[in-house]
Write a protein that holds these residues in place. Structure first.
Motif, PDB file in Angstrom:
ATOM      1  N   HIS A 204       0.853  -1.187   0.000  1.00 47.20           N
ATOM      2  CA  HIS A 204       0.000   0.000   0.000  1.00 47.20           C
ATOM      3  C   HIS A 204       0.896   1.247   0.000  1.00 47.20           C
ATOM      4  CE1 HIS A 204      -2.387  -3.247   1.811  1.00 47.20           C
ATOM      5  NE2 HIS A 204      -3.332  -2.753   1.025  1.00 47.20           N
ATOM      6  N   PRO A 205       0.933   1.982  -1.111  1.00 42.62           N
ATOM      7  CA  PRO A 205       1.829   3.137  -1.232  1.00 42.62           C
ATOM      8  C   PRO A 205       1.591   4.222  -0.178  1.00 42.62           C
ATOM      9  CG  PRO A 205       0.711   2.701  -3.319  1.00 42.62           C
ATOM     10  CD  PRO A 205       0.157   1.755  -2.319  1.00 42.62           C
ATOM     11  N   GLN A 206       0.388   4.274   0.404  1.00 39.51           N
ATOM     12  CA  GLN A 206       0.136   5.306   1.405  1.00 39.51           C
ATOM     13  C   GLN A 206       1.018   5.102   2.641  1.00 39.51           C
ATOM     14  OE1 GLN A 206      -2.183   3.148   0.359  1.00 39.51           O
ATOM     15  NE2 GLN A 206      -3.464   2.399   2.016  1.00 39.51           N
ATOM     16  N   LEU A 207       1.457   3.868   2.890  1.00 40.96           N
ATOM     17  CA  LEU A 207       2.364   3.630   4.020  1.00 40.96           C
ATOM     18  C   LEU A 207       3.710   4.313   3.784  1.00 40.96           C
ATOM     19  CD1 LEU A 207       1.666  -0.146   4.735  1.00 40.96           C
ATOM     20  CD2 LEU A 207       0.959   1.810   6.122  1.00 40.96           C
ATOM     21  N   GLU A 208       4.212   4.196   2.574  1.00 46.47           N
ATOM     22  CA  GLU A 208       5.478   4.854   2.247  1.00 46.47           C
ATOM     23  C   GLU A 208       5.332   6.370   2.331  1.00 46.47           C
ATOM     24  OE1 GLU A 208       8.969   4.802  -1.147  1.00 46.47           O
ATOM     25  OE2 GLU A 208       7.132   3.683  -1.484  1.00 46.47           O
ATOM     26  N   ARG A 209       4.246   6.895   1.793  1.00 40.88           N
ATOM     27  CA  ARG A 209       4.020   8.349   1.856  1.00 40.88           C
ATOM     28  C   ARG A 209       3.930   8.834   3.296  1.00 40.88           C
ATOM     29  NH1 ARG A 209       0.543   7.253  -2.577  1.00 40.88           N
ATOM     30  NH2 ARG A 209      -1.258   7.212  -1.203  1.00 40.88           N
ATOM     31  N   LYS A 210       3.214   8.079   4.147  1.00 42.96           N
ATOM     32  CA  LYS A 210       3.047   8.484   5.544  1.00 42.96           C
ATOM     33  C   LYS A 210       4.381   8.475   6.278  1.00 42.96           C
ATOM     34  CE  LYS A 210       0.211   7.743   9.604  1.00 42.96           C
ATOM     35  NZ  LYS A 210      -0.937   7.039  10.162  1.00 42.96           N
ATOM     36  N   LEU A 211       5.180   7.430   6.071  1.00 41.11           N
ATOM     37  CA  LEU A 211       6.480   7.362   6.745  1.00 41.11           C
ATOM     38  C   LEU A 211       7.384   8.489   6.283  1.00 41.11           C
ATOM     39  CD1 LEU A 211       8.445   6.009   8.646  1.00 41.11           C
ATOM     40  CD2 LEU A 211       9.069   4.439   6.805  1.00 41.11           C
ATOM     41  N   LEU A 212       7.433   8.733   4.986  1.00 37.12           N
ATOM     42  CA  LEU A 212       8.273   9.822   4.483  1.00 37.12           C
ATOM     43  C   LEU A 212       7.795  11.175   5.001  1.00 37.12           C
ATOM     44  CD1 LEU A 212       8.948   8.634   0.837  1.00 37.12           C
ATOM     45  CD2 LEU A 212      10.566   8.751   2.740  1.00 37.12           C
ATOM     46  N   LYS A 213       6.493  11.345   5.159  1.00 41.80           N
ATOM     47  CA  LYS A 213       5.966  12.595   5.714  1.00 41.80           C
ATOM     48  C   LYS A 213       6.407  12.761   7.163  1.00 41.80           C
ATOM     49  CE  LYS A 213       1.704  15.167   6.370  1.00 41.80           C
ATOM     50  NZ  LYS A 213       0.240  15.158   6.239  1.00 41.80           N
ATOM     51  N   LEU A 214       6.350  11.675   7.928  1.00 38.08           N
ATOM     52  CA  LEU A 214       6.792  11.730   9.329  1.00 38.08           C
ATOM     53  C   LEU A 214       8.276  12.066   9.440  1.00 38.08           C
ATOM     54  CD1 LEU A 214       4.950   8.634  10.832  1.00 38.08           C
ATOM     55  CD2 LEU A 214       4.615  11.019  11.502  1.00 38.08           C
TER      56      LEU A 214
ATOM     57  N   ILE B  27      13.425   0.737   8.221  1.00 39.79           N
ATOM     58  CA  ILE B  27      12.809  -0.479   7.693  1.00 39.79           C
ATOM     59  C   ILE B  27      13.804  -1.635   7.778  1.00 39.79           C
ATOM     60  CG2 ILE B  27      11.894  -1.578   5.601  1.00 39.79           C
ATOM     61  CD1 ILE B  27       9.954   0.387   6.948  1.00 39.79           C
ATOM     62  N   GLN B  28      15.046  -1.357   7.429  1.00 37.12           N
ATOM     63  CA  GLN B  28      16.061  -2.408   7.482  1.00 37.12           C
ATOM     64  C   GLN B  28      16.261  -2.907   8.920  1.00 37.12           C
ATOM     65  OE1 GLN B  28      19.992  -1.252   6.224  1.00 37.12           O
ATOM     66  NE2 GLN B  28      20.527  -3.353   5.715  1.00 37.12           N
ATOM     67  N   GLN B  29      16.287  -2.002   9.888  1.00 34.72           N
ATOM     68  CA  GLN B  29      16.423  -2.415  11.287  1.00 34.72           C
ATOM     69  C   GLN B  29      15.238  -3.268  11.714  1.00 34.72           C
ATOM     70  OE1 GLN B  29      16.876   1.242  13.426  1.00 34.72           O
ATOM     71  NE2 GLN B  29      19.050   1.419  12.968  1.00 34.72           N
ATOM     72  N   SER B  30      14.040  -2.881  11.297  1.00 31.66           N
ATOM     73  CA  SER B  30      12.854  -3.651  11.639  1.00 31.66           C
ATOM     74  C   SER B  30      12.923  -5.040  11.017  1.00 31.66           C
ATOM     75  CB  SER B  30      11.593  -2.912  11.166  1.00 31.66           C
ATOM     76  OG  SER B  30      10.453  -3.670  11.432  1.00 31.66           O
TER      77      SER B  30
ATOM     78  N   ARG C 159       8.226 -11.272   9.190  1.00 37.93           N
ATOM     79  CA  ARG C 159       7.043 -10.431   8.950  1.00 37.93           C
ATOM     80  C   ARG C 159       6.988  -9.925   7.513  1.00 37.93           C
ATOM     81  NH1 ARG C 159       3.516 -10.389  13.368  1.00 37.93           N
ATOM     82  NH2 ARG C 159       4.786 -10.731  15.199  1.00 37.93           N
ATOM     83  N   SER C 160       5.800  -9.478   7.110  1.00 42.82           N
ATOM     84  CA  SER C 160       5.600  -8.959   5.748  1.00 42.82           C
ATOM     85  C   SER C 160       6.154  -7.542   5.626  1.00 42.82           C
ATOM     86  CB  SER C 160       4.114  -8.957   5.404  1.00 42.82           C
ATOM     87  OG  SER C 160       3.441  -7.967   6.159  1.00 42.82           O
ATOM     88  N   ALA C 161       6.302  -7.094   4.386  1.00 40.95           N
ATOM     89  CA  ALA C 161       6.803  -5.743   4.130  1.00 40.95           C
ATOM     90  C   ALA C 161       5.874  -4.692   4.741  1.00 40.95           C
ATOM     91  CB  ALA C 161       6.967  -5.508   2.635  1.00 40.95           C
ATOM     92  N   ASP C 162       4.569  -4.844   4.543  1.00 42.43           N
ATOM     93  CA  ASP C 162       3.624  -3.870   5.104  1.00 42.43           C
ATOM     94  C   ASP C 162       3.711  -3.820   6.629  1.00 42.43           C
ATOM     95  OD1 ASP C 162       2.734  -3.031   2.672  1.00 42.43           O
ATOM     96  OD2 ASP C 162       0.753  -3.926   2.828  1.00 42.43           O
ATOM     97  N   TRP C 163       3.910  -4.973   7.254  1.00 46.35           N
ATOM     98  CA  TRP C 163       4.016  -4.995   8.712  1.00 46.35           C
ATOM     99  C   TRP C 163       5.185  -4.140   9.170  1.00 46.35           C
ATOM    100  CZ3 TRP C 163       7.534  -6.111  12.474  1.00 46.35           C
ATOM    101  CH2 TRP C 163       7.048  -6.251  13.776  1.00 46.35           C
ATOM    102  N   HIS C 164       6.326  -4.221   8.477  1.00 42.53           N
ATOM    103  CA  HIS C 164       7.501  -3.423   8.847  1.00 42.53           C
ATOM    104  C   HIS C 164       7.218  -1.931   8.706  1.00 42.53           C
ATOM    105  CE1 HIS C 164      10.169  -6.793   9.451  1.00 42.53           C
ATOM    106  NE2 HIS C 164       9.769  -7.306   8.302  1.00 42.53           N
ATOM    107  N   TRP C 165       6.566  -1.547   7.606  1.00 39.78           N
ATOM    108  CA  TRP C 165       6.253  -0.131   7.399  1.00 39.78           C
ATOM    109  C   TRP C 165       5.289   0.357   8.484  1.00 39.78           C
ATOM    110  CZ3 TRP C 165       8.313   3.146   3.691  1.00 39.78           C
ATOM    111  CH2 TRP C 165       9.187   2.532   2.783  1.00 39.78           C
TER     112      TRP C 165
END
Length: 93
Positions: free
Chosen positions: A42-52, A64-67, A74-80
């Motif tokens: 879900h691209p909104q996860l990437e947008r939200k993290l970059l906004k934060l 993300i790499q540390q997680s 875990r899945s990619a979305d779970w890490h984000w």
């Protein structure tokens, strides 16, 4: 050529080189293939993290790499979602 013309030519070459380097990074440049694999579904996860993070992509990738290292199953979305949750939780303490 006069000294001023040479200086202007060198300055323009340096500006062009800097512009190319910046453009190369924006288009994609060298990316770690593992990072691309862990893009969220879900691209909104990437947008939200970059906004934060104020648009700081390197910090996002590092978090993300540390997680992924702590929770490899875990899945990619779970890490984000986890990184976003941790940032929001820590900001409101």
């Amino acid at each position: 050529m006069t000294g001023a013309a040479i200086a202007i030519s060198i300055g323009l070459c340096l500006l062009f080189f800097a512009w190319q380097q910046r453009r190369h990074r924006q288009i994609g440049g060298k990316r770690n293939p593992i990072e691309r694999q862990y893009r969220p579904q879900h691209p909104q996860l990437e947008r939200k993290l970059l906004k934060l993070l104020g648009g700081n992509r390197k910090t996002a990738e590092r978090l993300i790499q540390q997680s992924r290292l702590r929770n490899p199953d875990r899945s990619a979305d779970w890490h984000w979602e986890k990184v976003i949750y941790d940032l929001e939780r820590d900001r409101w303490r």
